[in-house]
Design an enzyme around this catalytic site. Structure first.
Site, PDB file in Angstrom:
ATOM      1  N   SER A   1      12.592   4.565   6.154  1.00 13.08           N
ATOM      2  CA  SER A   1      13.563   5.007   7.151  1.00 13.08           C
ATOM      3  C   SER A   1      14.931   4.476   6.750  1.00 13.08           C
ATOM      4  O   SER A   1      15.271   4.501   5.574  1.00 13.08           O
ATOM      5  CB  SER A   1      13.178   4.562   8.555  1.00 13.08           C
ATOM      6  OG  SER A   1      13.911   5.310   9.504  1.00 13.08           O
TER       7      SER A   1
ATOM      8  N   ASP B   1      14.362  -2.677   0.303  1.00 10.87           N
ATOM      9  CA  ASP B   1      14.379  -1.913  -0.942  1.00 10.87           C
ATOM     10  C   ASP B   1      14.819  -0.498  -0.590  1.00 10.87           C
ATOM     11  O   ASP B   1      14.177   0.169   0.238  1.00 10.87           O
ATOM     12  CB  ASP B   1      12.976  -1.844  -1.559  1.00 10.87           C
ATOM     13  CG  ASP B   1      12.539  -3.165  -2.183  1.00 10.87           C
ATOM     14  OD1 ASP B   1      13.331  -4.123  -2.167  1.00 10.87           O
ATOM     15  OD2 ASP B   1      11.394  -3.223  -2.672  1.00 10.87           O
TER      16      ASP B   1
ATOM     17  N   HIS C   1      13.907  -7.635   5.754  1.00 13.84           N
ATOM     18  CA  HIS C   1      14.100  -9.082   5.623  1.00 13.84           C
ATOM     19  C   HIS C   1      15.509  -9.471   6.060  1.00 13.84           C
ATOM     20  O   HIS C   1      16.413  -8.633   6.094  1.00 13.84           O
ATOM     21  CB  HIS C   1      13.858  -9.514   4.177  1.00 13.84           C
ATOM     22  CG  HIS C   1      12.445  -9.307   3.724  1.00 13.84           C
ATOM     23  ND1 HIS C   1      11.518 -10.329   3.666  1.00 13.84           N
ATOM     24  CD2 HIS C   1      11.780  -8.189   3.332  1.00 13.84           C
ATOM     25  CE1 HIS C   1      10.356  -9.863   3.251  1.00 13.84           C
ATOM     26  NE2 HIS C   1      10.488  -8.555   3.040  1.00 13.84           N
TER      27      HIS C   1
END
Length: 206
Positions: free
Chosen positions: A182, A12, A72
């Site tokens: 990050s 995200d 992911h």
């Protein structure tokens, strides 16, 4: 996820930049106005192993501190190697990245290298100020942000680990994450006709 020919977002965040790597020893954008060395960033030059009918594409994805901070798999893939670069913890805010080149190539990072259906796949987790801890779900021995380590760009050792049996993941499977927000960078091989559906500035979700 059913993505036979494409990628899903591994995080995200926001797309900072994306593009194509056009030759060996390339420098590409961190953000508009500043660049970094691809071979220094990855620990090897990805151009050396791509097929004649392929191109190398890249994308930089920024995770704000308030974003979901897990990573992911962007596709079905098989990681064969991990590299841990002990490095700096410079901030990754857009304003700083525009003023200082090669931040990505000196910051603490973990480079995962393997393959997907179109060839080479590299997923890089880049640490930042206050976000030195990177973890992998499939490798609990990884230890980042160790204060006694000498950073790689000042002569410290690069930590390399091979996964003899590979690490096979499906699109959307958990890879690891940060203790806070990050940046994640994808550098991968795909058809020359590959096109992004997300543009710089767009918000993306896993």
């Amino acid at each position: 996820a059913d993505v036979p020919d494409g990628l899903v977002s591994p995080v995200d965040g926001v797309v900072l930049t994306s593009g194509v790597i056009n030759g060996p020893d390339a420098r590409i954008e961190q953000v508009k106005g500043a660049t970094y060395s691809v071979p220094s960033f990855l620990g090897f030059d990805p151009v050396d192993t791509i097929g004649a009918d392929s191109a190398l594409h890249y994308a930089v994805l920024y995770l704000a501190p308030g974003d979901y901070h897990r990573i992911h798999a962007p596709c079905g893939l098989d990681f064969k190697m991990g590299r841990h670069f002990c490095g700096e913890l410079l901030p990754l805010r857009r304003g700083f990245l525009q003023r200082v080149s090669d931040v990505f190539a000196v910051n603490e990072r973990v480079v995962l290298t393997g393959t997907w259906q179109h060839g080479q796949m590299n997923l890089v987790a880049v640490a930042a100020a206050n976000v030195g801890n990177i973890f992998l779900d499939f490798d609990e021995k990884l230890k980042t942000n160790r204060m006694r380590d000498i950073v790689v760009h000042c002569g410290g050792d690069l930590s390399t680990k091979r996964y003899p049996d590979g690490v096979q993941l499906k699109a959307g499977d958990a890879v690891g994450g940060f203790r806070l927000g990050s940046t994640v960078v994808l550098v991968f091989e795909a058809q020359k006709s590959f096109a992004w559906s997300a543009r710089p500035g767009d918000t993306v979700r896993v």
